[in-house]
Design a protein around this motif. Structure first.
Motif, PDB file in Angstrom:
ATOM      1  N   PRO A  31     -35.960  -2.929 -48.058  1.00 44.77           N
ATOM      2  CA  PRO A  31     -36.608  -2.536 -49.320  1.00 44.77           C
ATOM      3  C   PRO A  31     -35.692  -1.634 -50.142  1.00 44.77           C
ATOM      4  N   GLN A  32     -35.618  -1.904 -51.432  1.00 46.87           N
ATOM      5  CA  GLN A  32     -34.673  -1.190 -52.279  1.00 46.87           C
ATOM      6  C   GLN A  32     -34.902   0.306 -52.273  1.00 46.87           C
ATOM      7  N   GLU A  33     -36.168   0.718 -52.205  1.00 46.89           N
ATOM      8  CA  GLU A  33     -36.421   2.159 -52.230  1.00 46.89           C
ATOM      9  C   GLU A  33     -35.883   2.828 -50.965  1.00 46.89           C
ATOM     10  N   GLU A  34     -35.895   2.125 -49.829  1.00 45.54           N
ATOM     11  CA  GLU A  34     -35.352   2.684 -48.594  1.00 45.54           C
ATOM     12  C   GLU A  34     -33.838   2.812 -48.688  1.00 45.54           C
ATOM     13  N   PRO A 399     -27.090 -13.097 -34.308  1.00 45.03           N
ATOM     14  CA  PRO A 399     -28.049 -12.090 -34.801  1.00 45.03           C
ATOM     15  C   PRO A 399     -27.371 -10.819 -35.323  1.00 45.03           C
ATOM     16  N   ALA A 400     -26.388 -10.309 -34.591  1.00 43.42           N
ATOM     17  CA  ALA A 400     -25.724  -9.082 -35.043  1.00 43.42           C
ATOM     18  C   ALA A 400     -24.908  -9.335 -36.304  1.00 43.42           C
ATOM     19  N   MET A 401     -24.287 -10.510 -36.409  1.00 46.06           N
ATOM     20  CA  MET A 401     -23.551 -10.851 -37.633  1.00 46.06           C
ATOM     21  C   MET A 401     -24.494 -10.884 -38.818  1.00 46.06           C
ATOM     22  N   ARG A 402     -25.653 -11.494 -38.645  1.00 44.99           N
ATOM     23  CA  ARG A 402     -26.602 -11.583 -39.756  1.00 44.99           C
ATOM     24  C   ARG A 402     -27.099 -10.199 -40.156  1.00 44.99           C
ATOM     25  N   LEU A 403     -27.337  -9.345 -39.163  1.00 48.45           N
ATOM     26  CA  LEU A 403     -27.763  -7.975 -39.463  1.00 48.45           C
ATOM     27  C   LEU A 403     -26.674  -7.233 -40.226  1.00 48.45           C
ATOM     28  N   ALA A 404     -25.433  -7.389 -39.794  1.00 50.51           N
ATOM     29  CA  ALA A 404     -24.325  -6.703 -40.465  1.00 50.51           C
ATOM     30  C   ALA A 404     -24.179  -7.183 -41.898  1.00 50.51           C
ATOM     31  N   ARG A 405     -24.277  -8.486 -42.123  1.00 53.49           N
ATOM     32  CA  ARG A 405     -24.143  -9.012 -43.493  1.00 53.49           C
ATOM     33  C   ARG A 405     -25.253  -8.471 -44.387  1.00 53.49           C
ATOM     34  N   SER A 406     -26.458  -8.375 -43.833  1.00 52.44           N
ATOM     35  CA  SER A 406     -27.562  -7.828 -44.618  1.00 52.44           C
ATOM     36  C   SER A 406     -27.297  -6.369 -44.975  1.00 52.44           C
ATOM     37  N   ALA A 407     -26.789  -5.590 -44.007  1.00 58.31           N
ATOM     38  CA  ALA A 407     -26.495  -4.178 -44.265  1.00 58.31           C
ATOM     39  C   ALA A 407     -25.385  -4.038 -45.298  1.00 58.31           C
ATOM     40  N   PHE A 408     -24.370  -4.880 -45.205  1.00 61.97           N
ATOM     41  CA  PHE A 408     -23.282  -4.837 -46.178  1.00 61.97           C
ATOM     42  C   PHE A 408     -23.789  -5.189 -47.570  1.00 61.97           C
ATOM     43  N   ARG A 409     -24.625  -6.210 -47.636  1.00 57.84           N
ATOM     44  CA  ARG A 409     -25.155  -6.649 -48.935  1.00 57.84           C
ATOM     45  C   ARG A 409     -25.954  -5.521 -49.591  1.00 57.84           C
ATOM     46  N   GLY A 413     -24.139  -4.103 -52.662  1.00 58.57           N
ATOM     47  CA  GLY A 413     -24.757  -4.822 -53.774  1.00 58.57           C
ATOM     48  C   GLY A 413     -24.053  -6.117 -54.093  1.00 58.57           C
ATOM     49  N   THR A 414     -23.316  -6.655 -53.142  1.00 55.76           N
ATOM     50  CA  THR A 414     -22.631  -7.928 -53.326  1.00 55.76           C
ATOM     51  C   THR A 414     -22.510  -8.619 -51.984  1.00 55.76           C
ATOM     52  N   GLU A 415     -22.269  -9.926 -52.012  1.00 53.37           N
ATOM     53  CA  GLU A 415     -22.206 -10.698 -50.775  1.00 53.37           C
ATOM     54  C   GLU A 415     -20.910 -10.395 -50.023  1.00 53.37           C
ATOM     55  N   PRO A 416     -20.994 -10.133 -48.704  1.00 52.87           N
ATOM     56  CA  PRO A 416     -19.771  -9.932 -47.917  1.00 52.87           C
ATOM     57  C   PRO A 416     -19.078 -11.264 -47.651  1.00 52.87           C
ATOM     58  N   VAL A 417     -17.813 -11.187 -47.275  1.00 55.27           N
ATOM     59  CA  VAL A 417     -17.052 -12.377 -46.917  1.00 55.27           C
ATOM     60  C   VAL A 417     -16.553 -12.233 -45.491  1.00 55.27           C
ATOM     61  N   ASP A 418     -16.280 -13.377 -44.872  1.00 51.17           N
ATOM     62  CA  ASP A 418     -15.649 -13.403 -43.560  1.00 51.17           C
ATOM     63  C   ASP A 418     -14.155 -13.542 -43.761  1.00 51.17           C
ATOM     64  N   THR A 419     -13.396 -12.672 -43.131  1.00 45.09           N
ATOM     65  CA  THR A 419     -11.955 -12.706 -43.300  1.00 45.09           C
ATOM     66  C   THR A 419     -11.263 -12.647 -41.950  1.00 45.09           C
ATOM     67  N   ARG A 466     -19.827   3.677 -48.896  1.00 45.15           N
ATOM     68  CA  ARG A 466     -20.555   2.419 -48.667  1.00 45.15           C
ATOM     69  C   ARG A 466     -20.510   2.007 -47.205  1.00 45.15           C
ATOM     70  N   VAL A 467     -19.387   2.257 -46.528  1.00 39.39           N
ATOM     71  CA  VAL A 467     -19.292   1.955 -45.096  1.00 39.39           C
ATOM     72  C   VAL A 467     -20.308   2.788 -44.314  1.00 39.39           C
ATOM     73  N   CYS A 468     -20.395   4.073 -44.629  1.00 36.74           N
ATOM     74  CA  CYS A 468     -21.353   4.944 -43.945  1.00 36.74           C
ATOM     75  C   CYS A 468     -22.787   4.467 -44.150  1.00 36.74           C
ATOM     76  N   LEU A 469     -23.108   4.091 -45.381  1.00 36.14           N
ATOM     77  CA  LEU A 469     -24.459   3.603 -45.669  1.00 36.14           C
ATOM     78  C   LEU A 469     -24.728   2.307 -44.926  1.00 36.14           C
ATOM     79  N   ALA A 470     -23.771   1.382 -44.942  1.00 35.44           N
ATOM     80  CA  ALA A 470     -23.954   0.091 -44.258  1.00 35.44           C
ATOM     81  C   ALA A 470     -24.161   0.295 -42.765  1.00 35.44           C
ATOM     82  N   GLU A 471     -23.397   1.211 -42.168  1.00 37.53           N
ATOM     83  CA  GLU A 471     -23.557   1.425 -40.730  1.00 37.53           C
ATOM     84  C   GLU A 471     -24.914   2.045 -40.418  1.00 37.53           C
ATOM     85  N   ALA A 472     -25.378   2.949 -41.268  1.00 35.87           N
ATOM     86  CA  ALA A 472     -26.701   3.525 -41.060  1.00 35.87           C
ATOM     87  C   ALA A 472     -27.775   2.446 -41.132  1.00 35.87           C
ATOM     88  N   LEU A 473     -27.656   1.543 -42.098  1.00 33.62           N
ATOM     89  CA  LEU A 473     -28.619   0.441 -42.215  1.00 33.62           C
ATOM     90  C   LEU A 473     -28.542  -0.486 -41.012  1.00 33.62           C
TER      91      LEU A 473
END
Length: 486
Positions: A31-34, A399-409, A413-419, A466-473
């Motif tokens: 949720p955006q407010e979270e 499952p963990a990849m999908r969770l990470a992509r969601s946290a990154f997104r 605020g943009t789609e992550p890429v696989d590199t 942004r990395v800190c926020l993504a890891e918290a999520l």
């Protein structure tokens, strides 16, 4: 010379970036407010995080042989104190054999709930010539959006990303019952010589369902990435001997070529006329879907104007999917100390990066065979085999990849890429072998201008946030992962 933040034009436009595979889009965004609530809390603690990171940068924790180990121990103590302050109830500093000190911090999971292991390392690369740096390597300097100093990005920022994420959501994780273990190694830059023995000795403490390795890079400032492939590495040291001793170049030069010339002739055979590695028996992996504009590569690598690029294929295939070979050091008289004598012996260290699908032992054997078959006529060749690290290729949809992509997104605020990554993290294979049930996510805080291992290494502070926020999520969402152990 002054440091300049990366220009806004360095960030690829959305149309330039490939989308993640449809199957990997993953869970719905939080949720955006979270997300915004966490972001606001992060803004309040970010200044402290940067101060703590700066304090870590001041410690010259180089674990290479020949360097004083005292700063490495000081760095481990500092990391342990940070993790205790972030609320981790069990924090120990330990090592195996003669290895450098590592820090393990744990908050065990409640029965049936998953555990996430967060990895980083607190040791750093040597600085090279300090005079080549704009500022002292171990005096952190902030200019614009970047923090400069050895280890500011690789990998003390990874340590602080873990600490900051725990400061953000540690209490919530405790209430949820999700287990968290933080493992901060002290000798990664020196090749992790005791890593395998360490994780085997501490297996019970380190076992996890998902492992987050914060030692890689994002695609660009503003574009997050998951590293799904890594090249492995093998290296060796080769010595060419042509004389018993140095002799006068005027009196004896001509009938015999000096060792440096002979070494140069031999290493020149390691590449073909296109610049591709010419060692028989090496493999090349499939080309990646993501492509990097040549202009971006030239800018990020600091290629001199007019210098042609080596090799064939796309830029990313040459970086991630093909072998790459470099002479990374030569022992020989310096120009300042040169005398008019024929150099009797020369020694070179050769580093070979190998793509996924290449067996390191086979690559080492192929490189040795090439050198032996191209040994200078009449010279004595001595080869000392060195490091061997396996490449890594991750499954793209877990499952963990999908969770990470969601946290990154949510965080970017943009789609992550696989590199892929042209560099190597050999211990990834050890993690997969010792903890076969765990999913390994390779992430990081660096960007193309971080210059890890190089002069004027730096961290983009906006990306760090942004990395800190993504890891918290990600940690918050880990409660939804399945327990994969036992």
């Amino acid at each position: 010379m002054s440091h300049e933040p990366a220009p806004e034009g360095d960030t690829p436009r959305p149309s330039d970036r490939p989308a993640a595979p449809e199957s990997a889009v993953g869970p719905a965004a939080a949720p955006q407010e979270e997300v915004e609530g966490l972001r606001a809390r992060l803004e309040g603690i970010l200044p402290r995080a940067i101060e703590d990171l700066s304090a870590l940068v001041r410690i010259p924790s180089i674990a290479f042989p020949g360097y004083d180990r005292t700063p490495v121990h000081e760095s481990a103590e500092a990391v342990a104190a940070l993790l205790r302050g972030a609320g981790m109830p069990e924090v120990t500093i330990t090592h195996v054999d003669e290895g450098a000190p590592a820090v393990i911090a744990r908050r065990p999971a409640r029965d049936g709930l998953p555990t996430v292991l967060l990895y980083a390392h607190h040791d750093v690369q040597p600085t090279g010539d300090p005079q080549a740096w704009t500022t002292d390597p171990f005096t952190p300097a902030r200019e614009g959006d970047r923090l400069f100093g050895r280890g500011a990005a690789d990998d003390k920022a990874g340590v602080m990303a873990h600490v900051t994420a725990l400061r953000l959501v540690g209490e919530e994780l405790s209430e949820l019952g999700v287990g968290v273990t933080v493992f901060v190694e002290g000798e990664e830059e020196a090749g992790s010589p005791t890593f395998r023995r360490f994780i085997e000795a501490h297996r019970d403490q380190l076992e996890a369902d998902a492992i987050v390795v914060a030692d890689s890079a994002n695609w660009a400032v503003g574009t997050p990435a998951l590293t799904t492939s890594l090249r492995g590495v093998v290296d060796l040291t080769v010595t060419v001997r042509v004389l018993e001793r140095a002799v006068h170049s005027g009196m004896f030069g001509g009938p015999v070529l000096d060792a440096l010339t002979q070494m140069g002739r031999m290493v020149a055979t390691l590449h073909d006329e296109n610049g591709d590695v010419a060692v028989e028996g090496l493999v090349r992996a499939d080309a990646p879907e993501v492509e990097m504009p040549e202009a971006d590569y030239r800018r990020d690598a600091g290629i001199l104007e007019g210098q042609p690029l080596a090799g064939t294929g796309s830029i990313t295939s040459r970086l991630w999917s093909a072998p790459a070979l470099s002479v990374i050091g030569i022992d020989a008289p310096s120009v300042r100390d040169a005398s008019n004598t024929l150099v009797p012996a020369a020694r070179a260290k050769i580093s070979l990066r190998i793509p996924p699908g290449q067996d390191p032992q086979a690559a080492m054997d192929a490189l040795v065979a090439h050198l032996e078959s191209h040994a200078p006529r009449g010279a004595v060749l001595e080869i000392a085999r060195g490091e061997q690290g396996r490449p890594f290729l991750a499954p793209s949809d877990t499952p963990a990849m999908r969770l990470a992509r969601s946290a990154f997104r949510d965080a970017w605020g943009t789609e992550p890429v696989d590199t892929g990554l042209g560099g190597s993290i050999p211990f990834i294979a050890d993690l997969l072998e010792v903890f076969p049930g765990a999913e390994v996510l390779v992430t990081g805080v660096e960007d193309p201008d971080s210059r890890a291992h190089g002069v004027d290494e730096s961290l983009h502070l906006g990306e760090f946030a942004r990395v800190c926020l993504a890891e918290a999520l990600l940690l918050r969402g880990a409660a939804g992962l399945e327990r994969r152990r036992g």
